[in-house]
Design an enzyme around this catalytic site. Structure first.
Site, mmCIF file in Angstrom:
data_model
loop_
_atom_site.group_PDB
_atom_site.id
_atom_site.type_symbol
_atom_site.label_atom_id
_atom_site.label_comp_id
_atom_site.label_asym_id
_atom_site.label_seq_id
_atom_site.Cartn_x
_atom_site.Cartn_y
_atom_site.Cartn_z
ATOM 1 N N SER A 117 0.902 -0.704 0.034
ATOM 2 C CA SER A 117 0.084 -0.188 -0.520
ATOM 3 C C SER A 117 0.538 1.167 0.166
ATOM 4 O O SER A 117 2.068 1.357 0.250
ATOM 5 C CB SER A 117 -0.990 -0.045 1.258
ATOM 6 O OG SER A 117 -1.412 1.548 1.308
ATOM 7 N N TYR A 154 -2.167 -1.183 10.066
ATOM 8 C CA TYR A 154 -1.873 -1.512 9.138
ATOM 9 C C TYR A 154 -1.116 -0.382 8.508
ATOM 10 O O TYR A 154 0.484 -1.192 7.571
ATOM 11 C CB TYR A 154 -3.128 -0.313 8.482
ATOM 12 C CG TYR A 154 -3.374 -0.407 7.348
ATOM 13 C CD1 TYR A 154 -4.284 -1.530 5.971
ATOM 14 C CD2 TYR A 154 -3.279 -0.020 6.287
ATOM 15 C CE1 TYR A 154 -4.551 -2.163 5.357
ATOM 16 C CE2 TYR A 154 -3.036 -0.380 4.371
ATOM 17 C CZ TYR A 154 -4.029 -1.295 4.148
ATOM 18 O OH TYR A 154 -4.078 -1.280 3.475
HETATM 19 P P1 NAD Z 1 -11.379 -6.431 -0.388
HETATM 20 O O1 NAD Z 1 -11.983 -6.527 0.925
HETATM 21 O O2 NAD Z 1 -12.071 -5.879 -1.425
HETATM 22 O O3 NAD Z 1 -10.753 -7.831 -0.502
HETATM 23 C C1 NAD Z 1 -9.963 -8.169 0.671
HETATM 24 C C2 NAD Z 1 -9.682 -10.420 0.339
HETATM 25 O O4 NAD Z 1 -8.787 -10.448 1.432
HETATM 26 C C3 NAD Z 1 -11.123 -10.802 0.384
HETATM 27 O O5 NAD Z 1 -11.102 -12.013 -0.897
HETATM 28 C C4 NAD Z 1 -10.866 -11.646 1.685
HETATM 29 O O6 NAD Z 1 -11.568 -12.670 1.623
HETATM 30 C C5 NAD Z 1 -9.532 -11.655 2.140
HETATM 31 N N1 NAD Z 1 -9.178 -11.757 3.032
HETATM 32 C C6 NAD Z 1 -9.830 -11.088 4.373
HETATM 33 N N2 NAD Z 1 -9.404 -11.094 5.714
HETATM 34 C C7 NAD Z 1 -9.092 -12.544 5.554
HETATM 35 C C8 NAD Z 1 -8.298 -13.700 6.113
HETATM 36 N N3 NAD Z 1 -8.592 -13.833 8.289
HETATM 37 N N4 NAD Z 1 -7.790 -14.845 5.647
HETATM 38 C C9 NAD Z 1 -8.405 -14.918 4.205
HETATM 39 N N5 NAD Z 1 -8.522 -13.815 3.396
HETATM 40 C C10 NAD Z 1 -9.041 -13.132 3.725
HETATM 41 O O7 NAD Z 1 -9.930 -5.167 -0.312
HETATM 42 P P2 NAD Z 1 -9.111 -4.759 -1.429
HETATM 43 O O8 NAD Z 1 -9.261 -3.663 -1.282
HETATM 44 O O9 NAD Z 1 -9.081 -5.267 -2.733
HETATM 45 O O10 NAD Z 1 -8.026 -4.817 -0.606
HETATM 46 C C11 NAD Z 1 -7.228 -5.864 -0.712
HETATM 47 C C12 NAD Z 1 -5.438 -5.600 -0.739
HETATM 48 O O11 NAD Z 1 -5.128 -3.777 -1.199
HETATM 49 C C13 NAD Z 1 -5.025 -5.578 0.909
HETATM 50 O O12 NAD Z 1 -3.758 -6.369 1.362
HETATM 51 C C14 NAD Z 1 -5.331 -4.292 1.093
HETATM 52 O O13 NAD Z 1 -4.599 -3.608 2.182
HETATM 53 C C15 NAD Z 1 -4.931 -3.793 -0.248
HETATM 54 N N6 NAD Z 1 -4.686 -2.416 -0.529
HETATM 55 C C16 NAD Z 1 -6.220 -1.628 -0.518
HETATM 56 C C17 NAD Z 1 -6.418 -0.495 -1.052
HETATM 57 C C18 NAD Z 1 -7.311 0.318 -1.577
HETATM 58 O O14 NAD Z 1 -7.878 1.332 -1.848
HETATM 59 N N7 NAD Z 1 -9.119 -0.492 -1.448
HETATM 60 C C19 NAD Z 1 -5.373 0.168 -1.002
HETATM 61 C C20 NAD Z 1 -4.424 0.375 -1.214
HETATM 62 C C21 NAD Z 1 -3.627 -1.613 -0.137
#
Ligand code: NAD
Length: 258
Positions: free
Chosen positions: A140, A153
């Site tokens: 991130s 985080y």
């Molecule tokens: P999301 O909530 O859409 O998806 C999260 C995924 O992680 C889901 O498939 C969920 O089932 C899985 N997950 C959560 N807890 C879990 C657990 N205990 N065991 C197994 N699987 C688990 O989130 P996203 O926005 O797609 O995030 C994906 C990645 O991108 C994360 O690492 C997040 O930190 C990172 N990220 C997101 C953003 C954003 O703005 N959305 C920005 C920077 C980084």
């Protein structure tokens, strides 16, 4: 050439799902993963029937090391190999540090950081033996800079970038790369709680809150599309990316340029 296989953790939603689609579209078999049950997983796999590759789904809670070990062993046995590991699953919780619930800290460190260590340590012997591997960690912009109320985080994502550099150094001569992608605000369900909280705080619409959230940090005034992260993952798997190693690549609308 033999079809490559990618495991994308947290590919039932958001960025992971987009990465899985882009990797499958590029010709890779994909092991999908999430917390949802097998019926959901079967429906998810049907979305991938349009690609000329194989897909499967494995449910596992990544905060449980034994479930995580089953995910890796099942992926290897189901596909007979693995070339690409995308550590994507992640969770968020916001609170000032002195009010941060210790169990939330532990859960975020487990899912956002420790899970990537465990999947990596389990995949590396296989990658080393075959002389090829691509490890892509979805970190991130919060792996590069901090924001208030995100102690766990930010700590996890900074840790993930450091960990990735170590893996890159240790394996660079073995045909293995390890890199982080560092997104800014991406349009996924992960942001829902933060958008709702901002809408309440500012007494405004969800759309307005979304806009306010983005422009508070990013110079680019829009959410990043999940497919943009997926396309970067595909590029990192290409031969042209063989010397990109140990990098933390922002896709953050110039957030971290400030
Ligand atoms: P999301 O909530 O859409 O998806 C999260 C995924 O992680 C889901 O498939 C969920 O089932 C899985 N997950 C959560 N807890 C879990 C657990 N205990 N065991 C197994 N699987 C688990 O989130 P996203 O926005 O797609 O995030 C994906 C990645 O991108 C994360 O690492 C997040 O930190 C990172 N990220 C997101 C953003 C954003 O703005 N959305 C920005 C920077 C980084």
């Amino acid at each position: 050439m033999q079809t490559r296989t990618a495991l994308v953790t947290g590919s039932s939603s958001g960025i992971g799902l987009a990465c899985a689609h882009r990797l499958a579209a590029s010709g890779m078999n994909v092991m999908l993963h999430g917390l949802e049950d097998e019926i959901f997983g079967q429906q998810l796999c049907e979305q991938f029937a349009k690609y000329p590759v194989s897909c499967a789904y494995h449910r596992a809670d990544l905060s449980d090391v034994s479930q995580l070990e089953s995910l890796i062993s099942n992926t290897l046995s189901h596909f007979g190999g693995l070339e690409v590991l995308v550590n994507n699953a992640g969770i968020q919780y916001t609170a000032p540090t002195e009010q941060f619930p210790p169990e939330k800290w532990d859960q975020i460190i487990a899912v956002n950081l420790s899970a990537a260590f465990h999947t990596t340590r389990l995949c590396l012997p296989h990658f080393q033996q075959q002389g090829f591997g691509r490890i892509i960690n979805i970190a991130s912009v919060h792996g590069l800079v901090a924001s208030v109320d995100k102690a766990a985080y930010v700590a996890a994502k900074h840790g993930l970038i450091g960990f990735t550099k170590v893996v890159a150094l240790e394996n660079a001569a073995a045909g293995i790369t390890a890199n982080c992608i560092c997104p800014g605000w991406v349009d996924t369900p992960l942001l829902n709680d933060q958008i709702t909280a901002l809408a309440v705080q500012n007494n405004c619409s969800t759309e307005q809150a979304k806009h306010d959230l983005v422009v508070d940090k990013q110079a680019y005034p829009d959410l990043v599309k999940p497919d943009a992260i997926g396309d970067m993952a595909v590029f990192l798997c290409s031969d042209s990316a063989c010397a990109i190693n140990g990098a933390a690549m922002p896709i953050d609308g110039a957030w971290s340029a400030q």
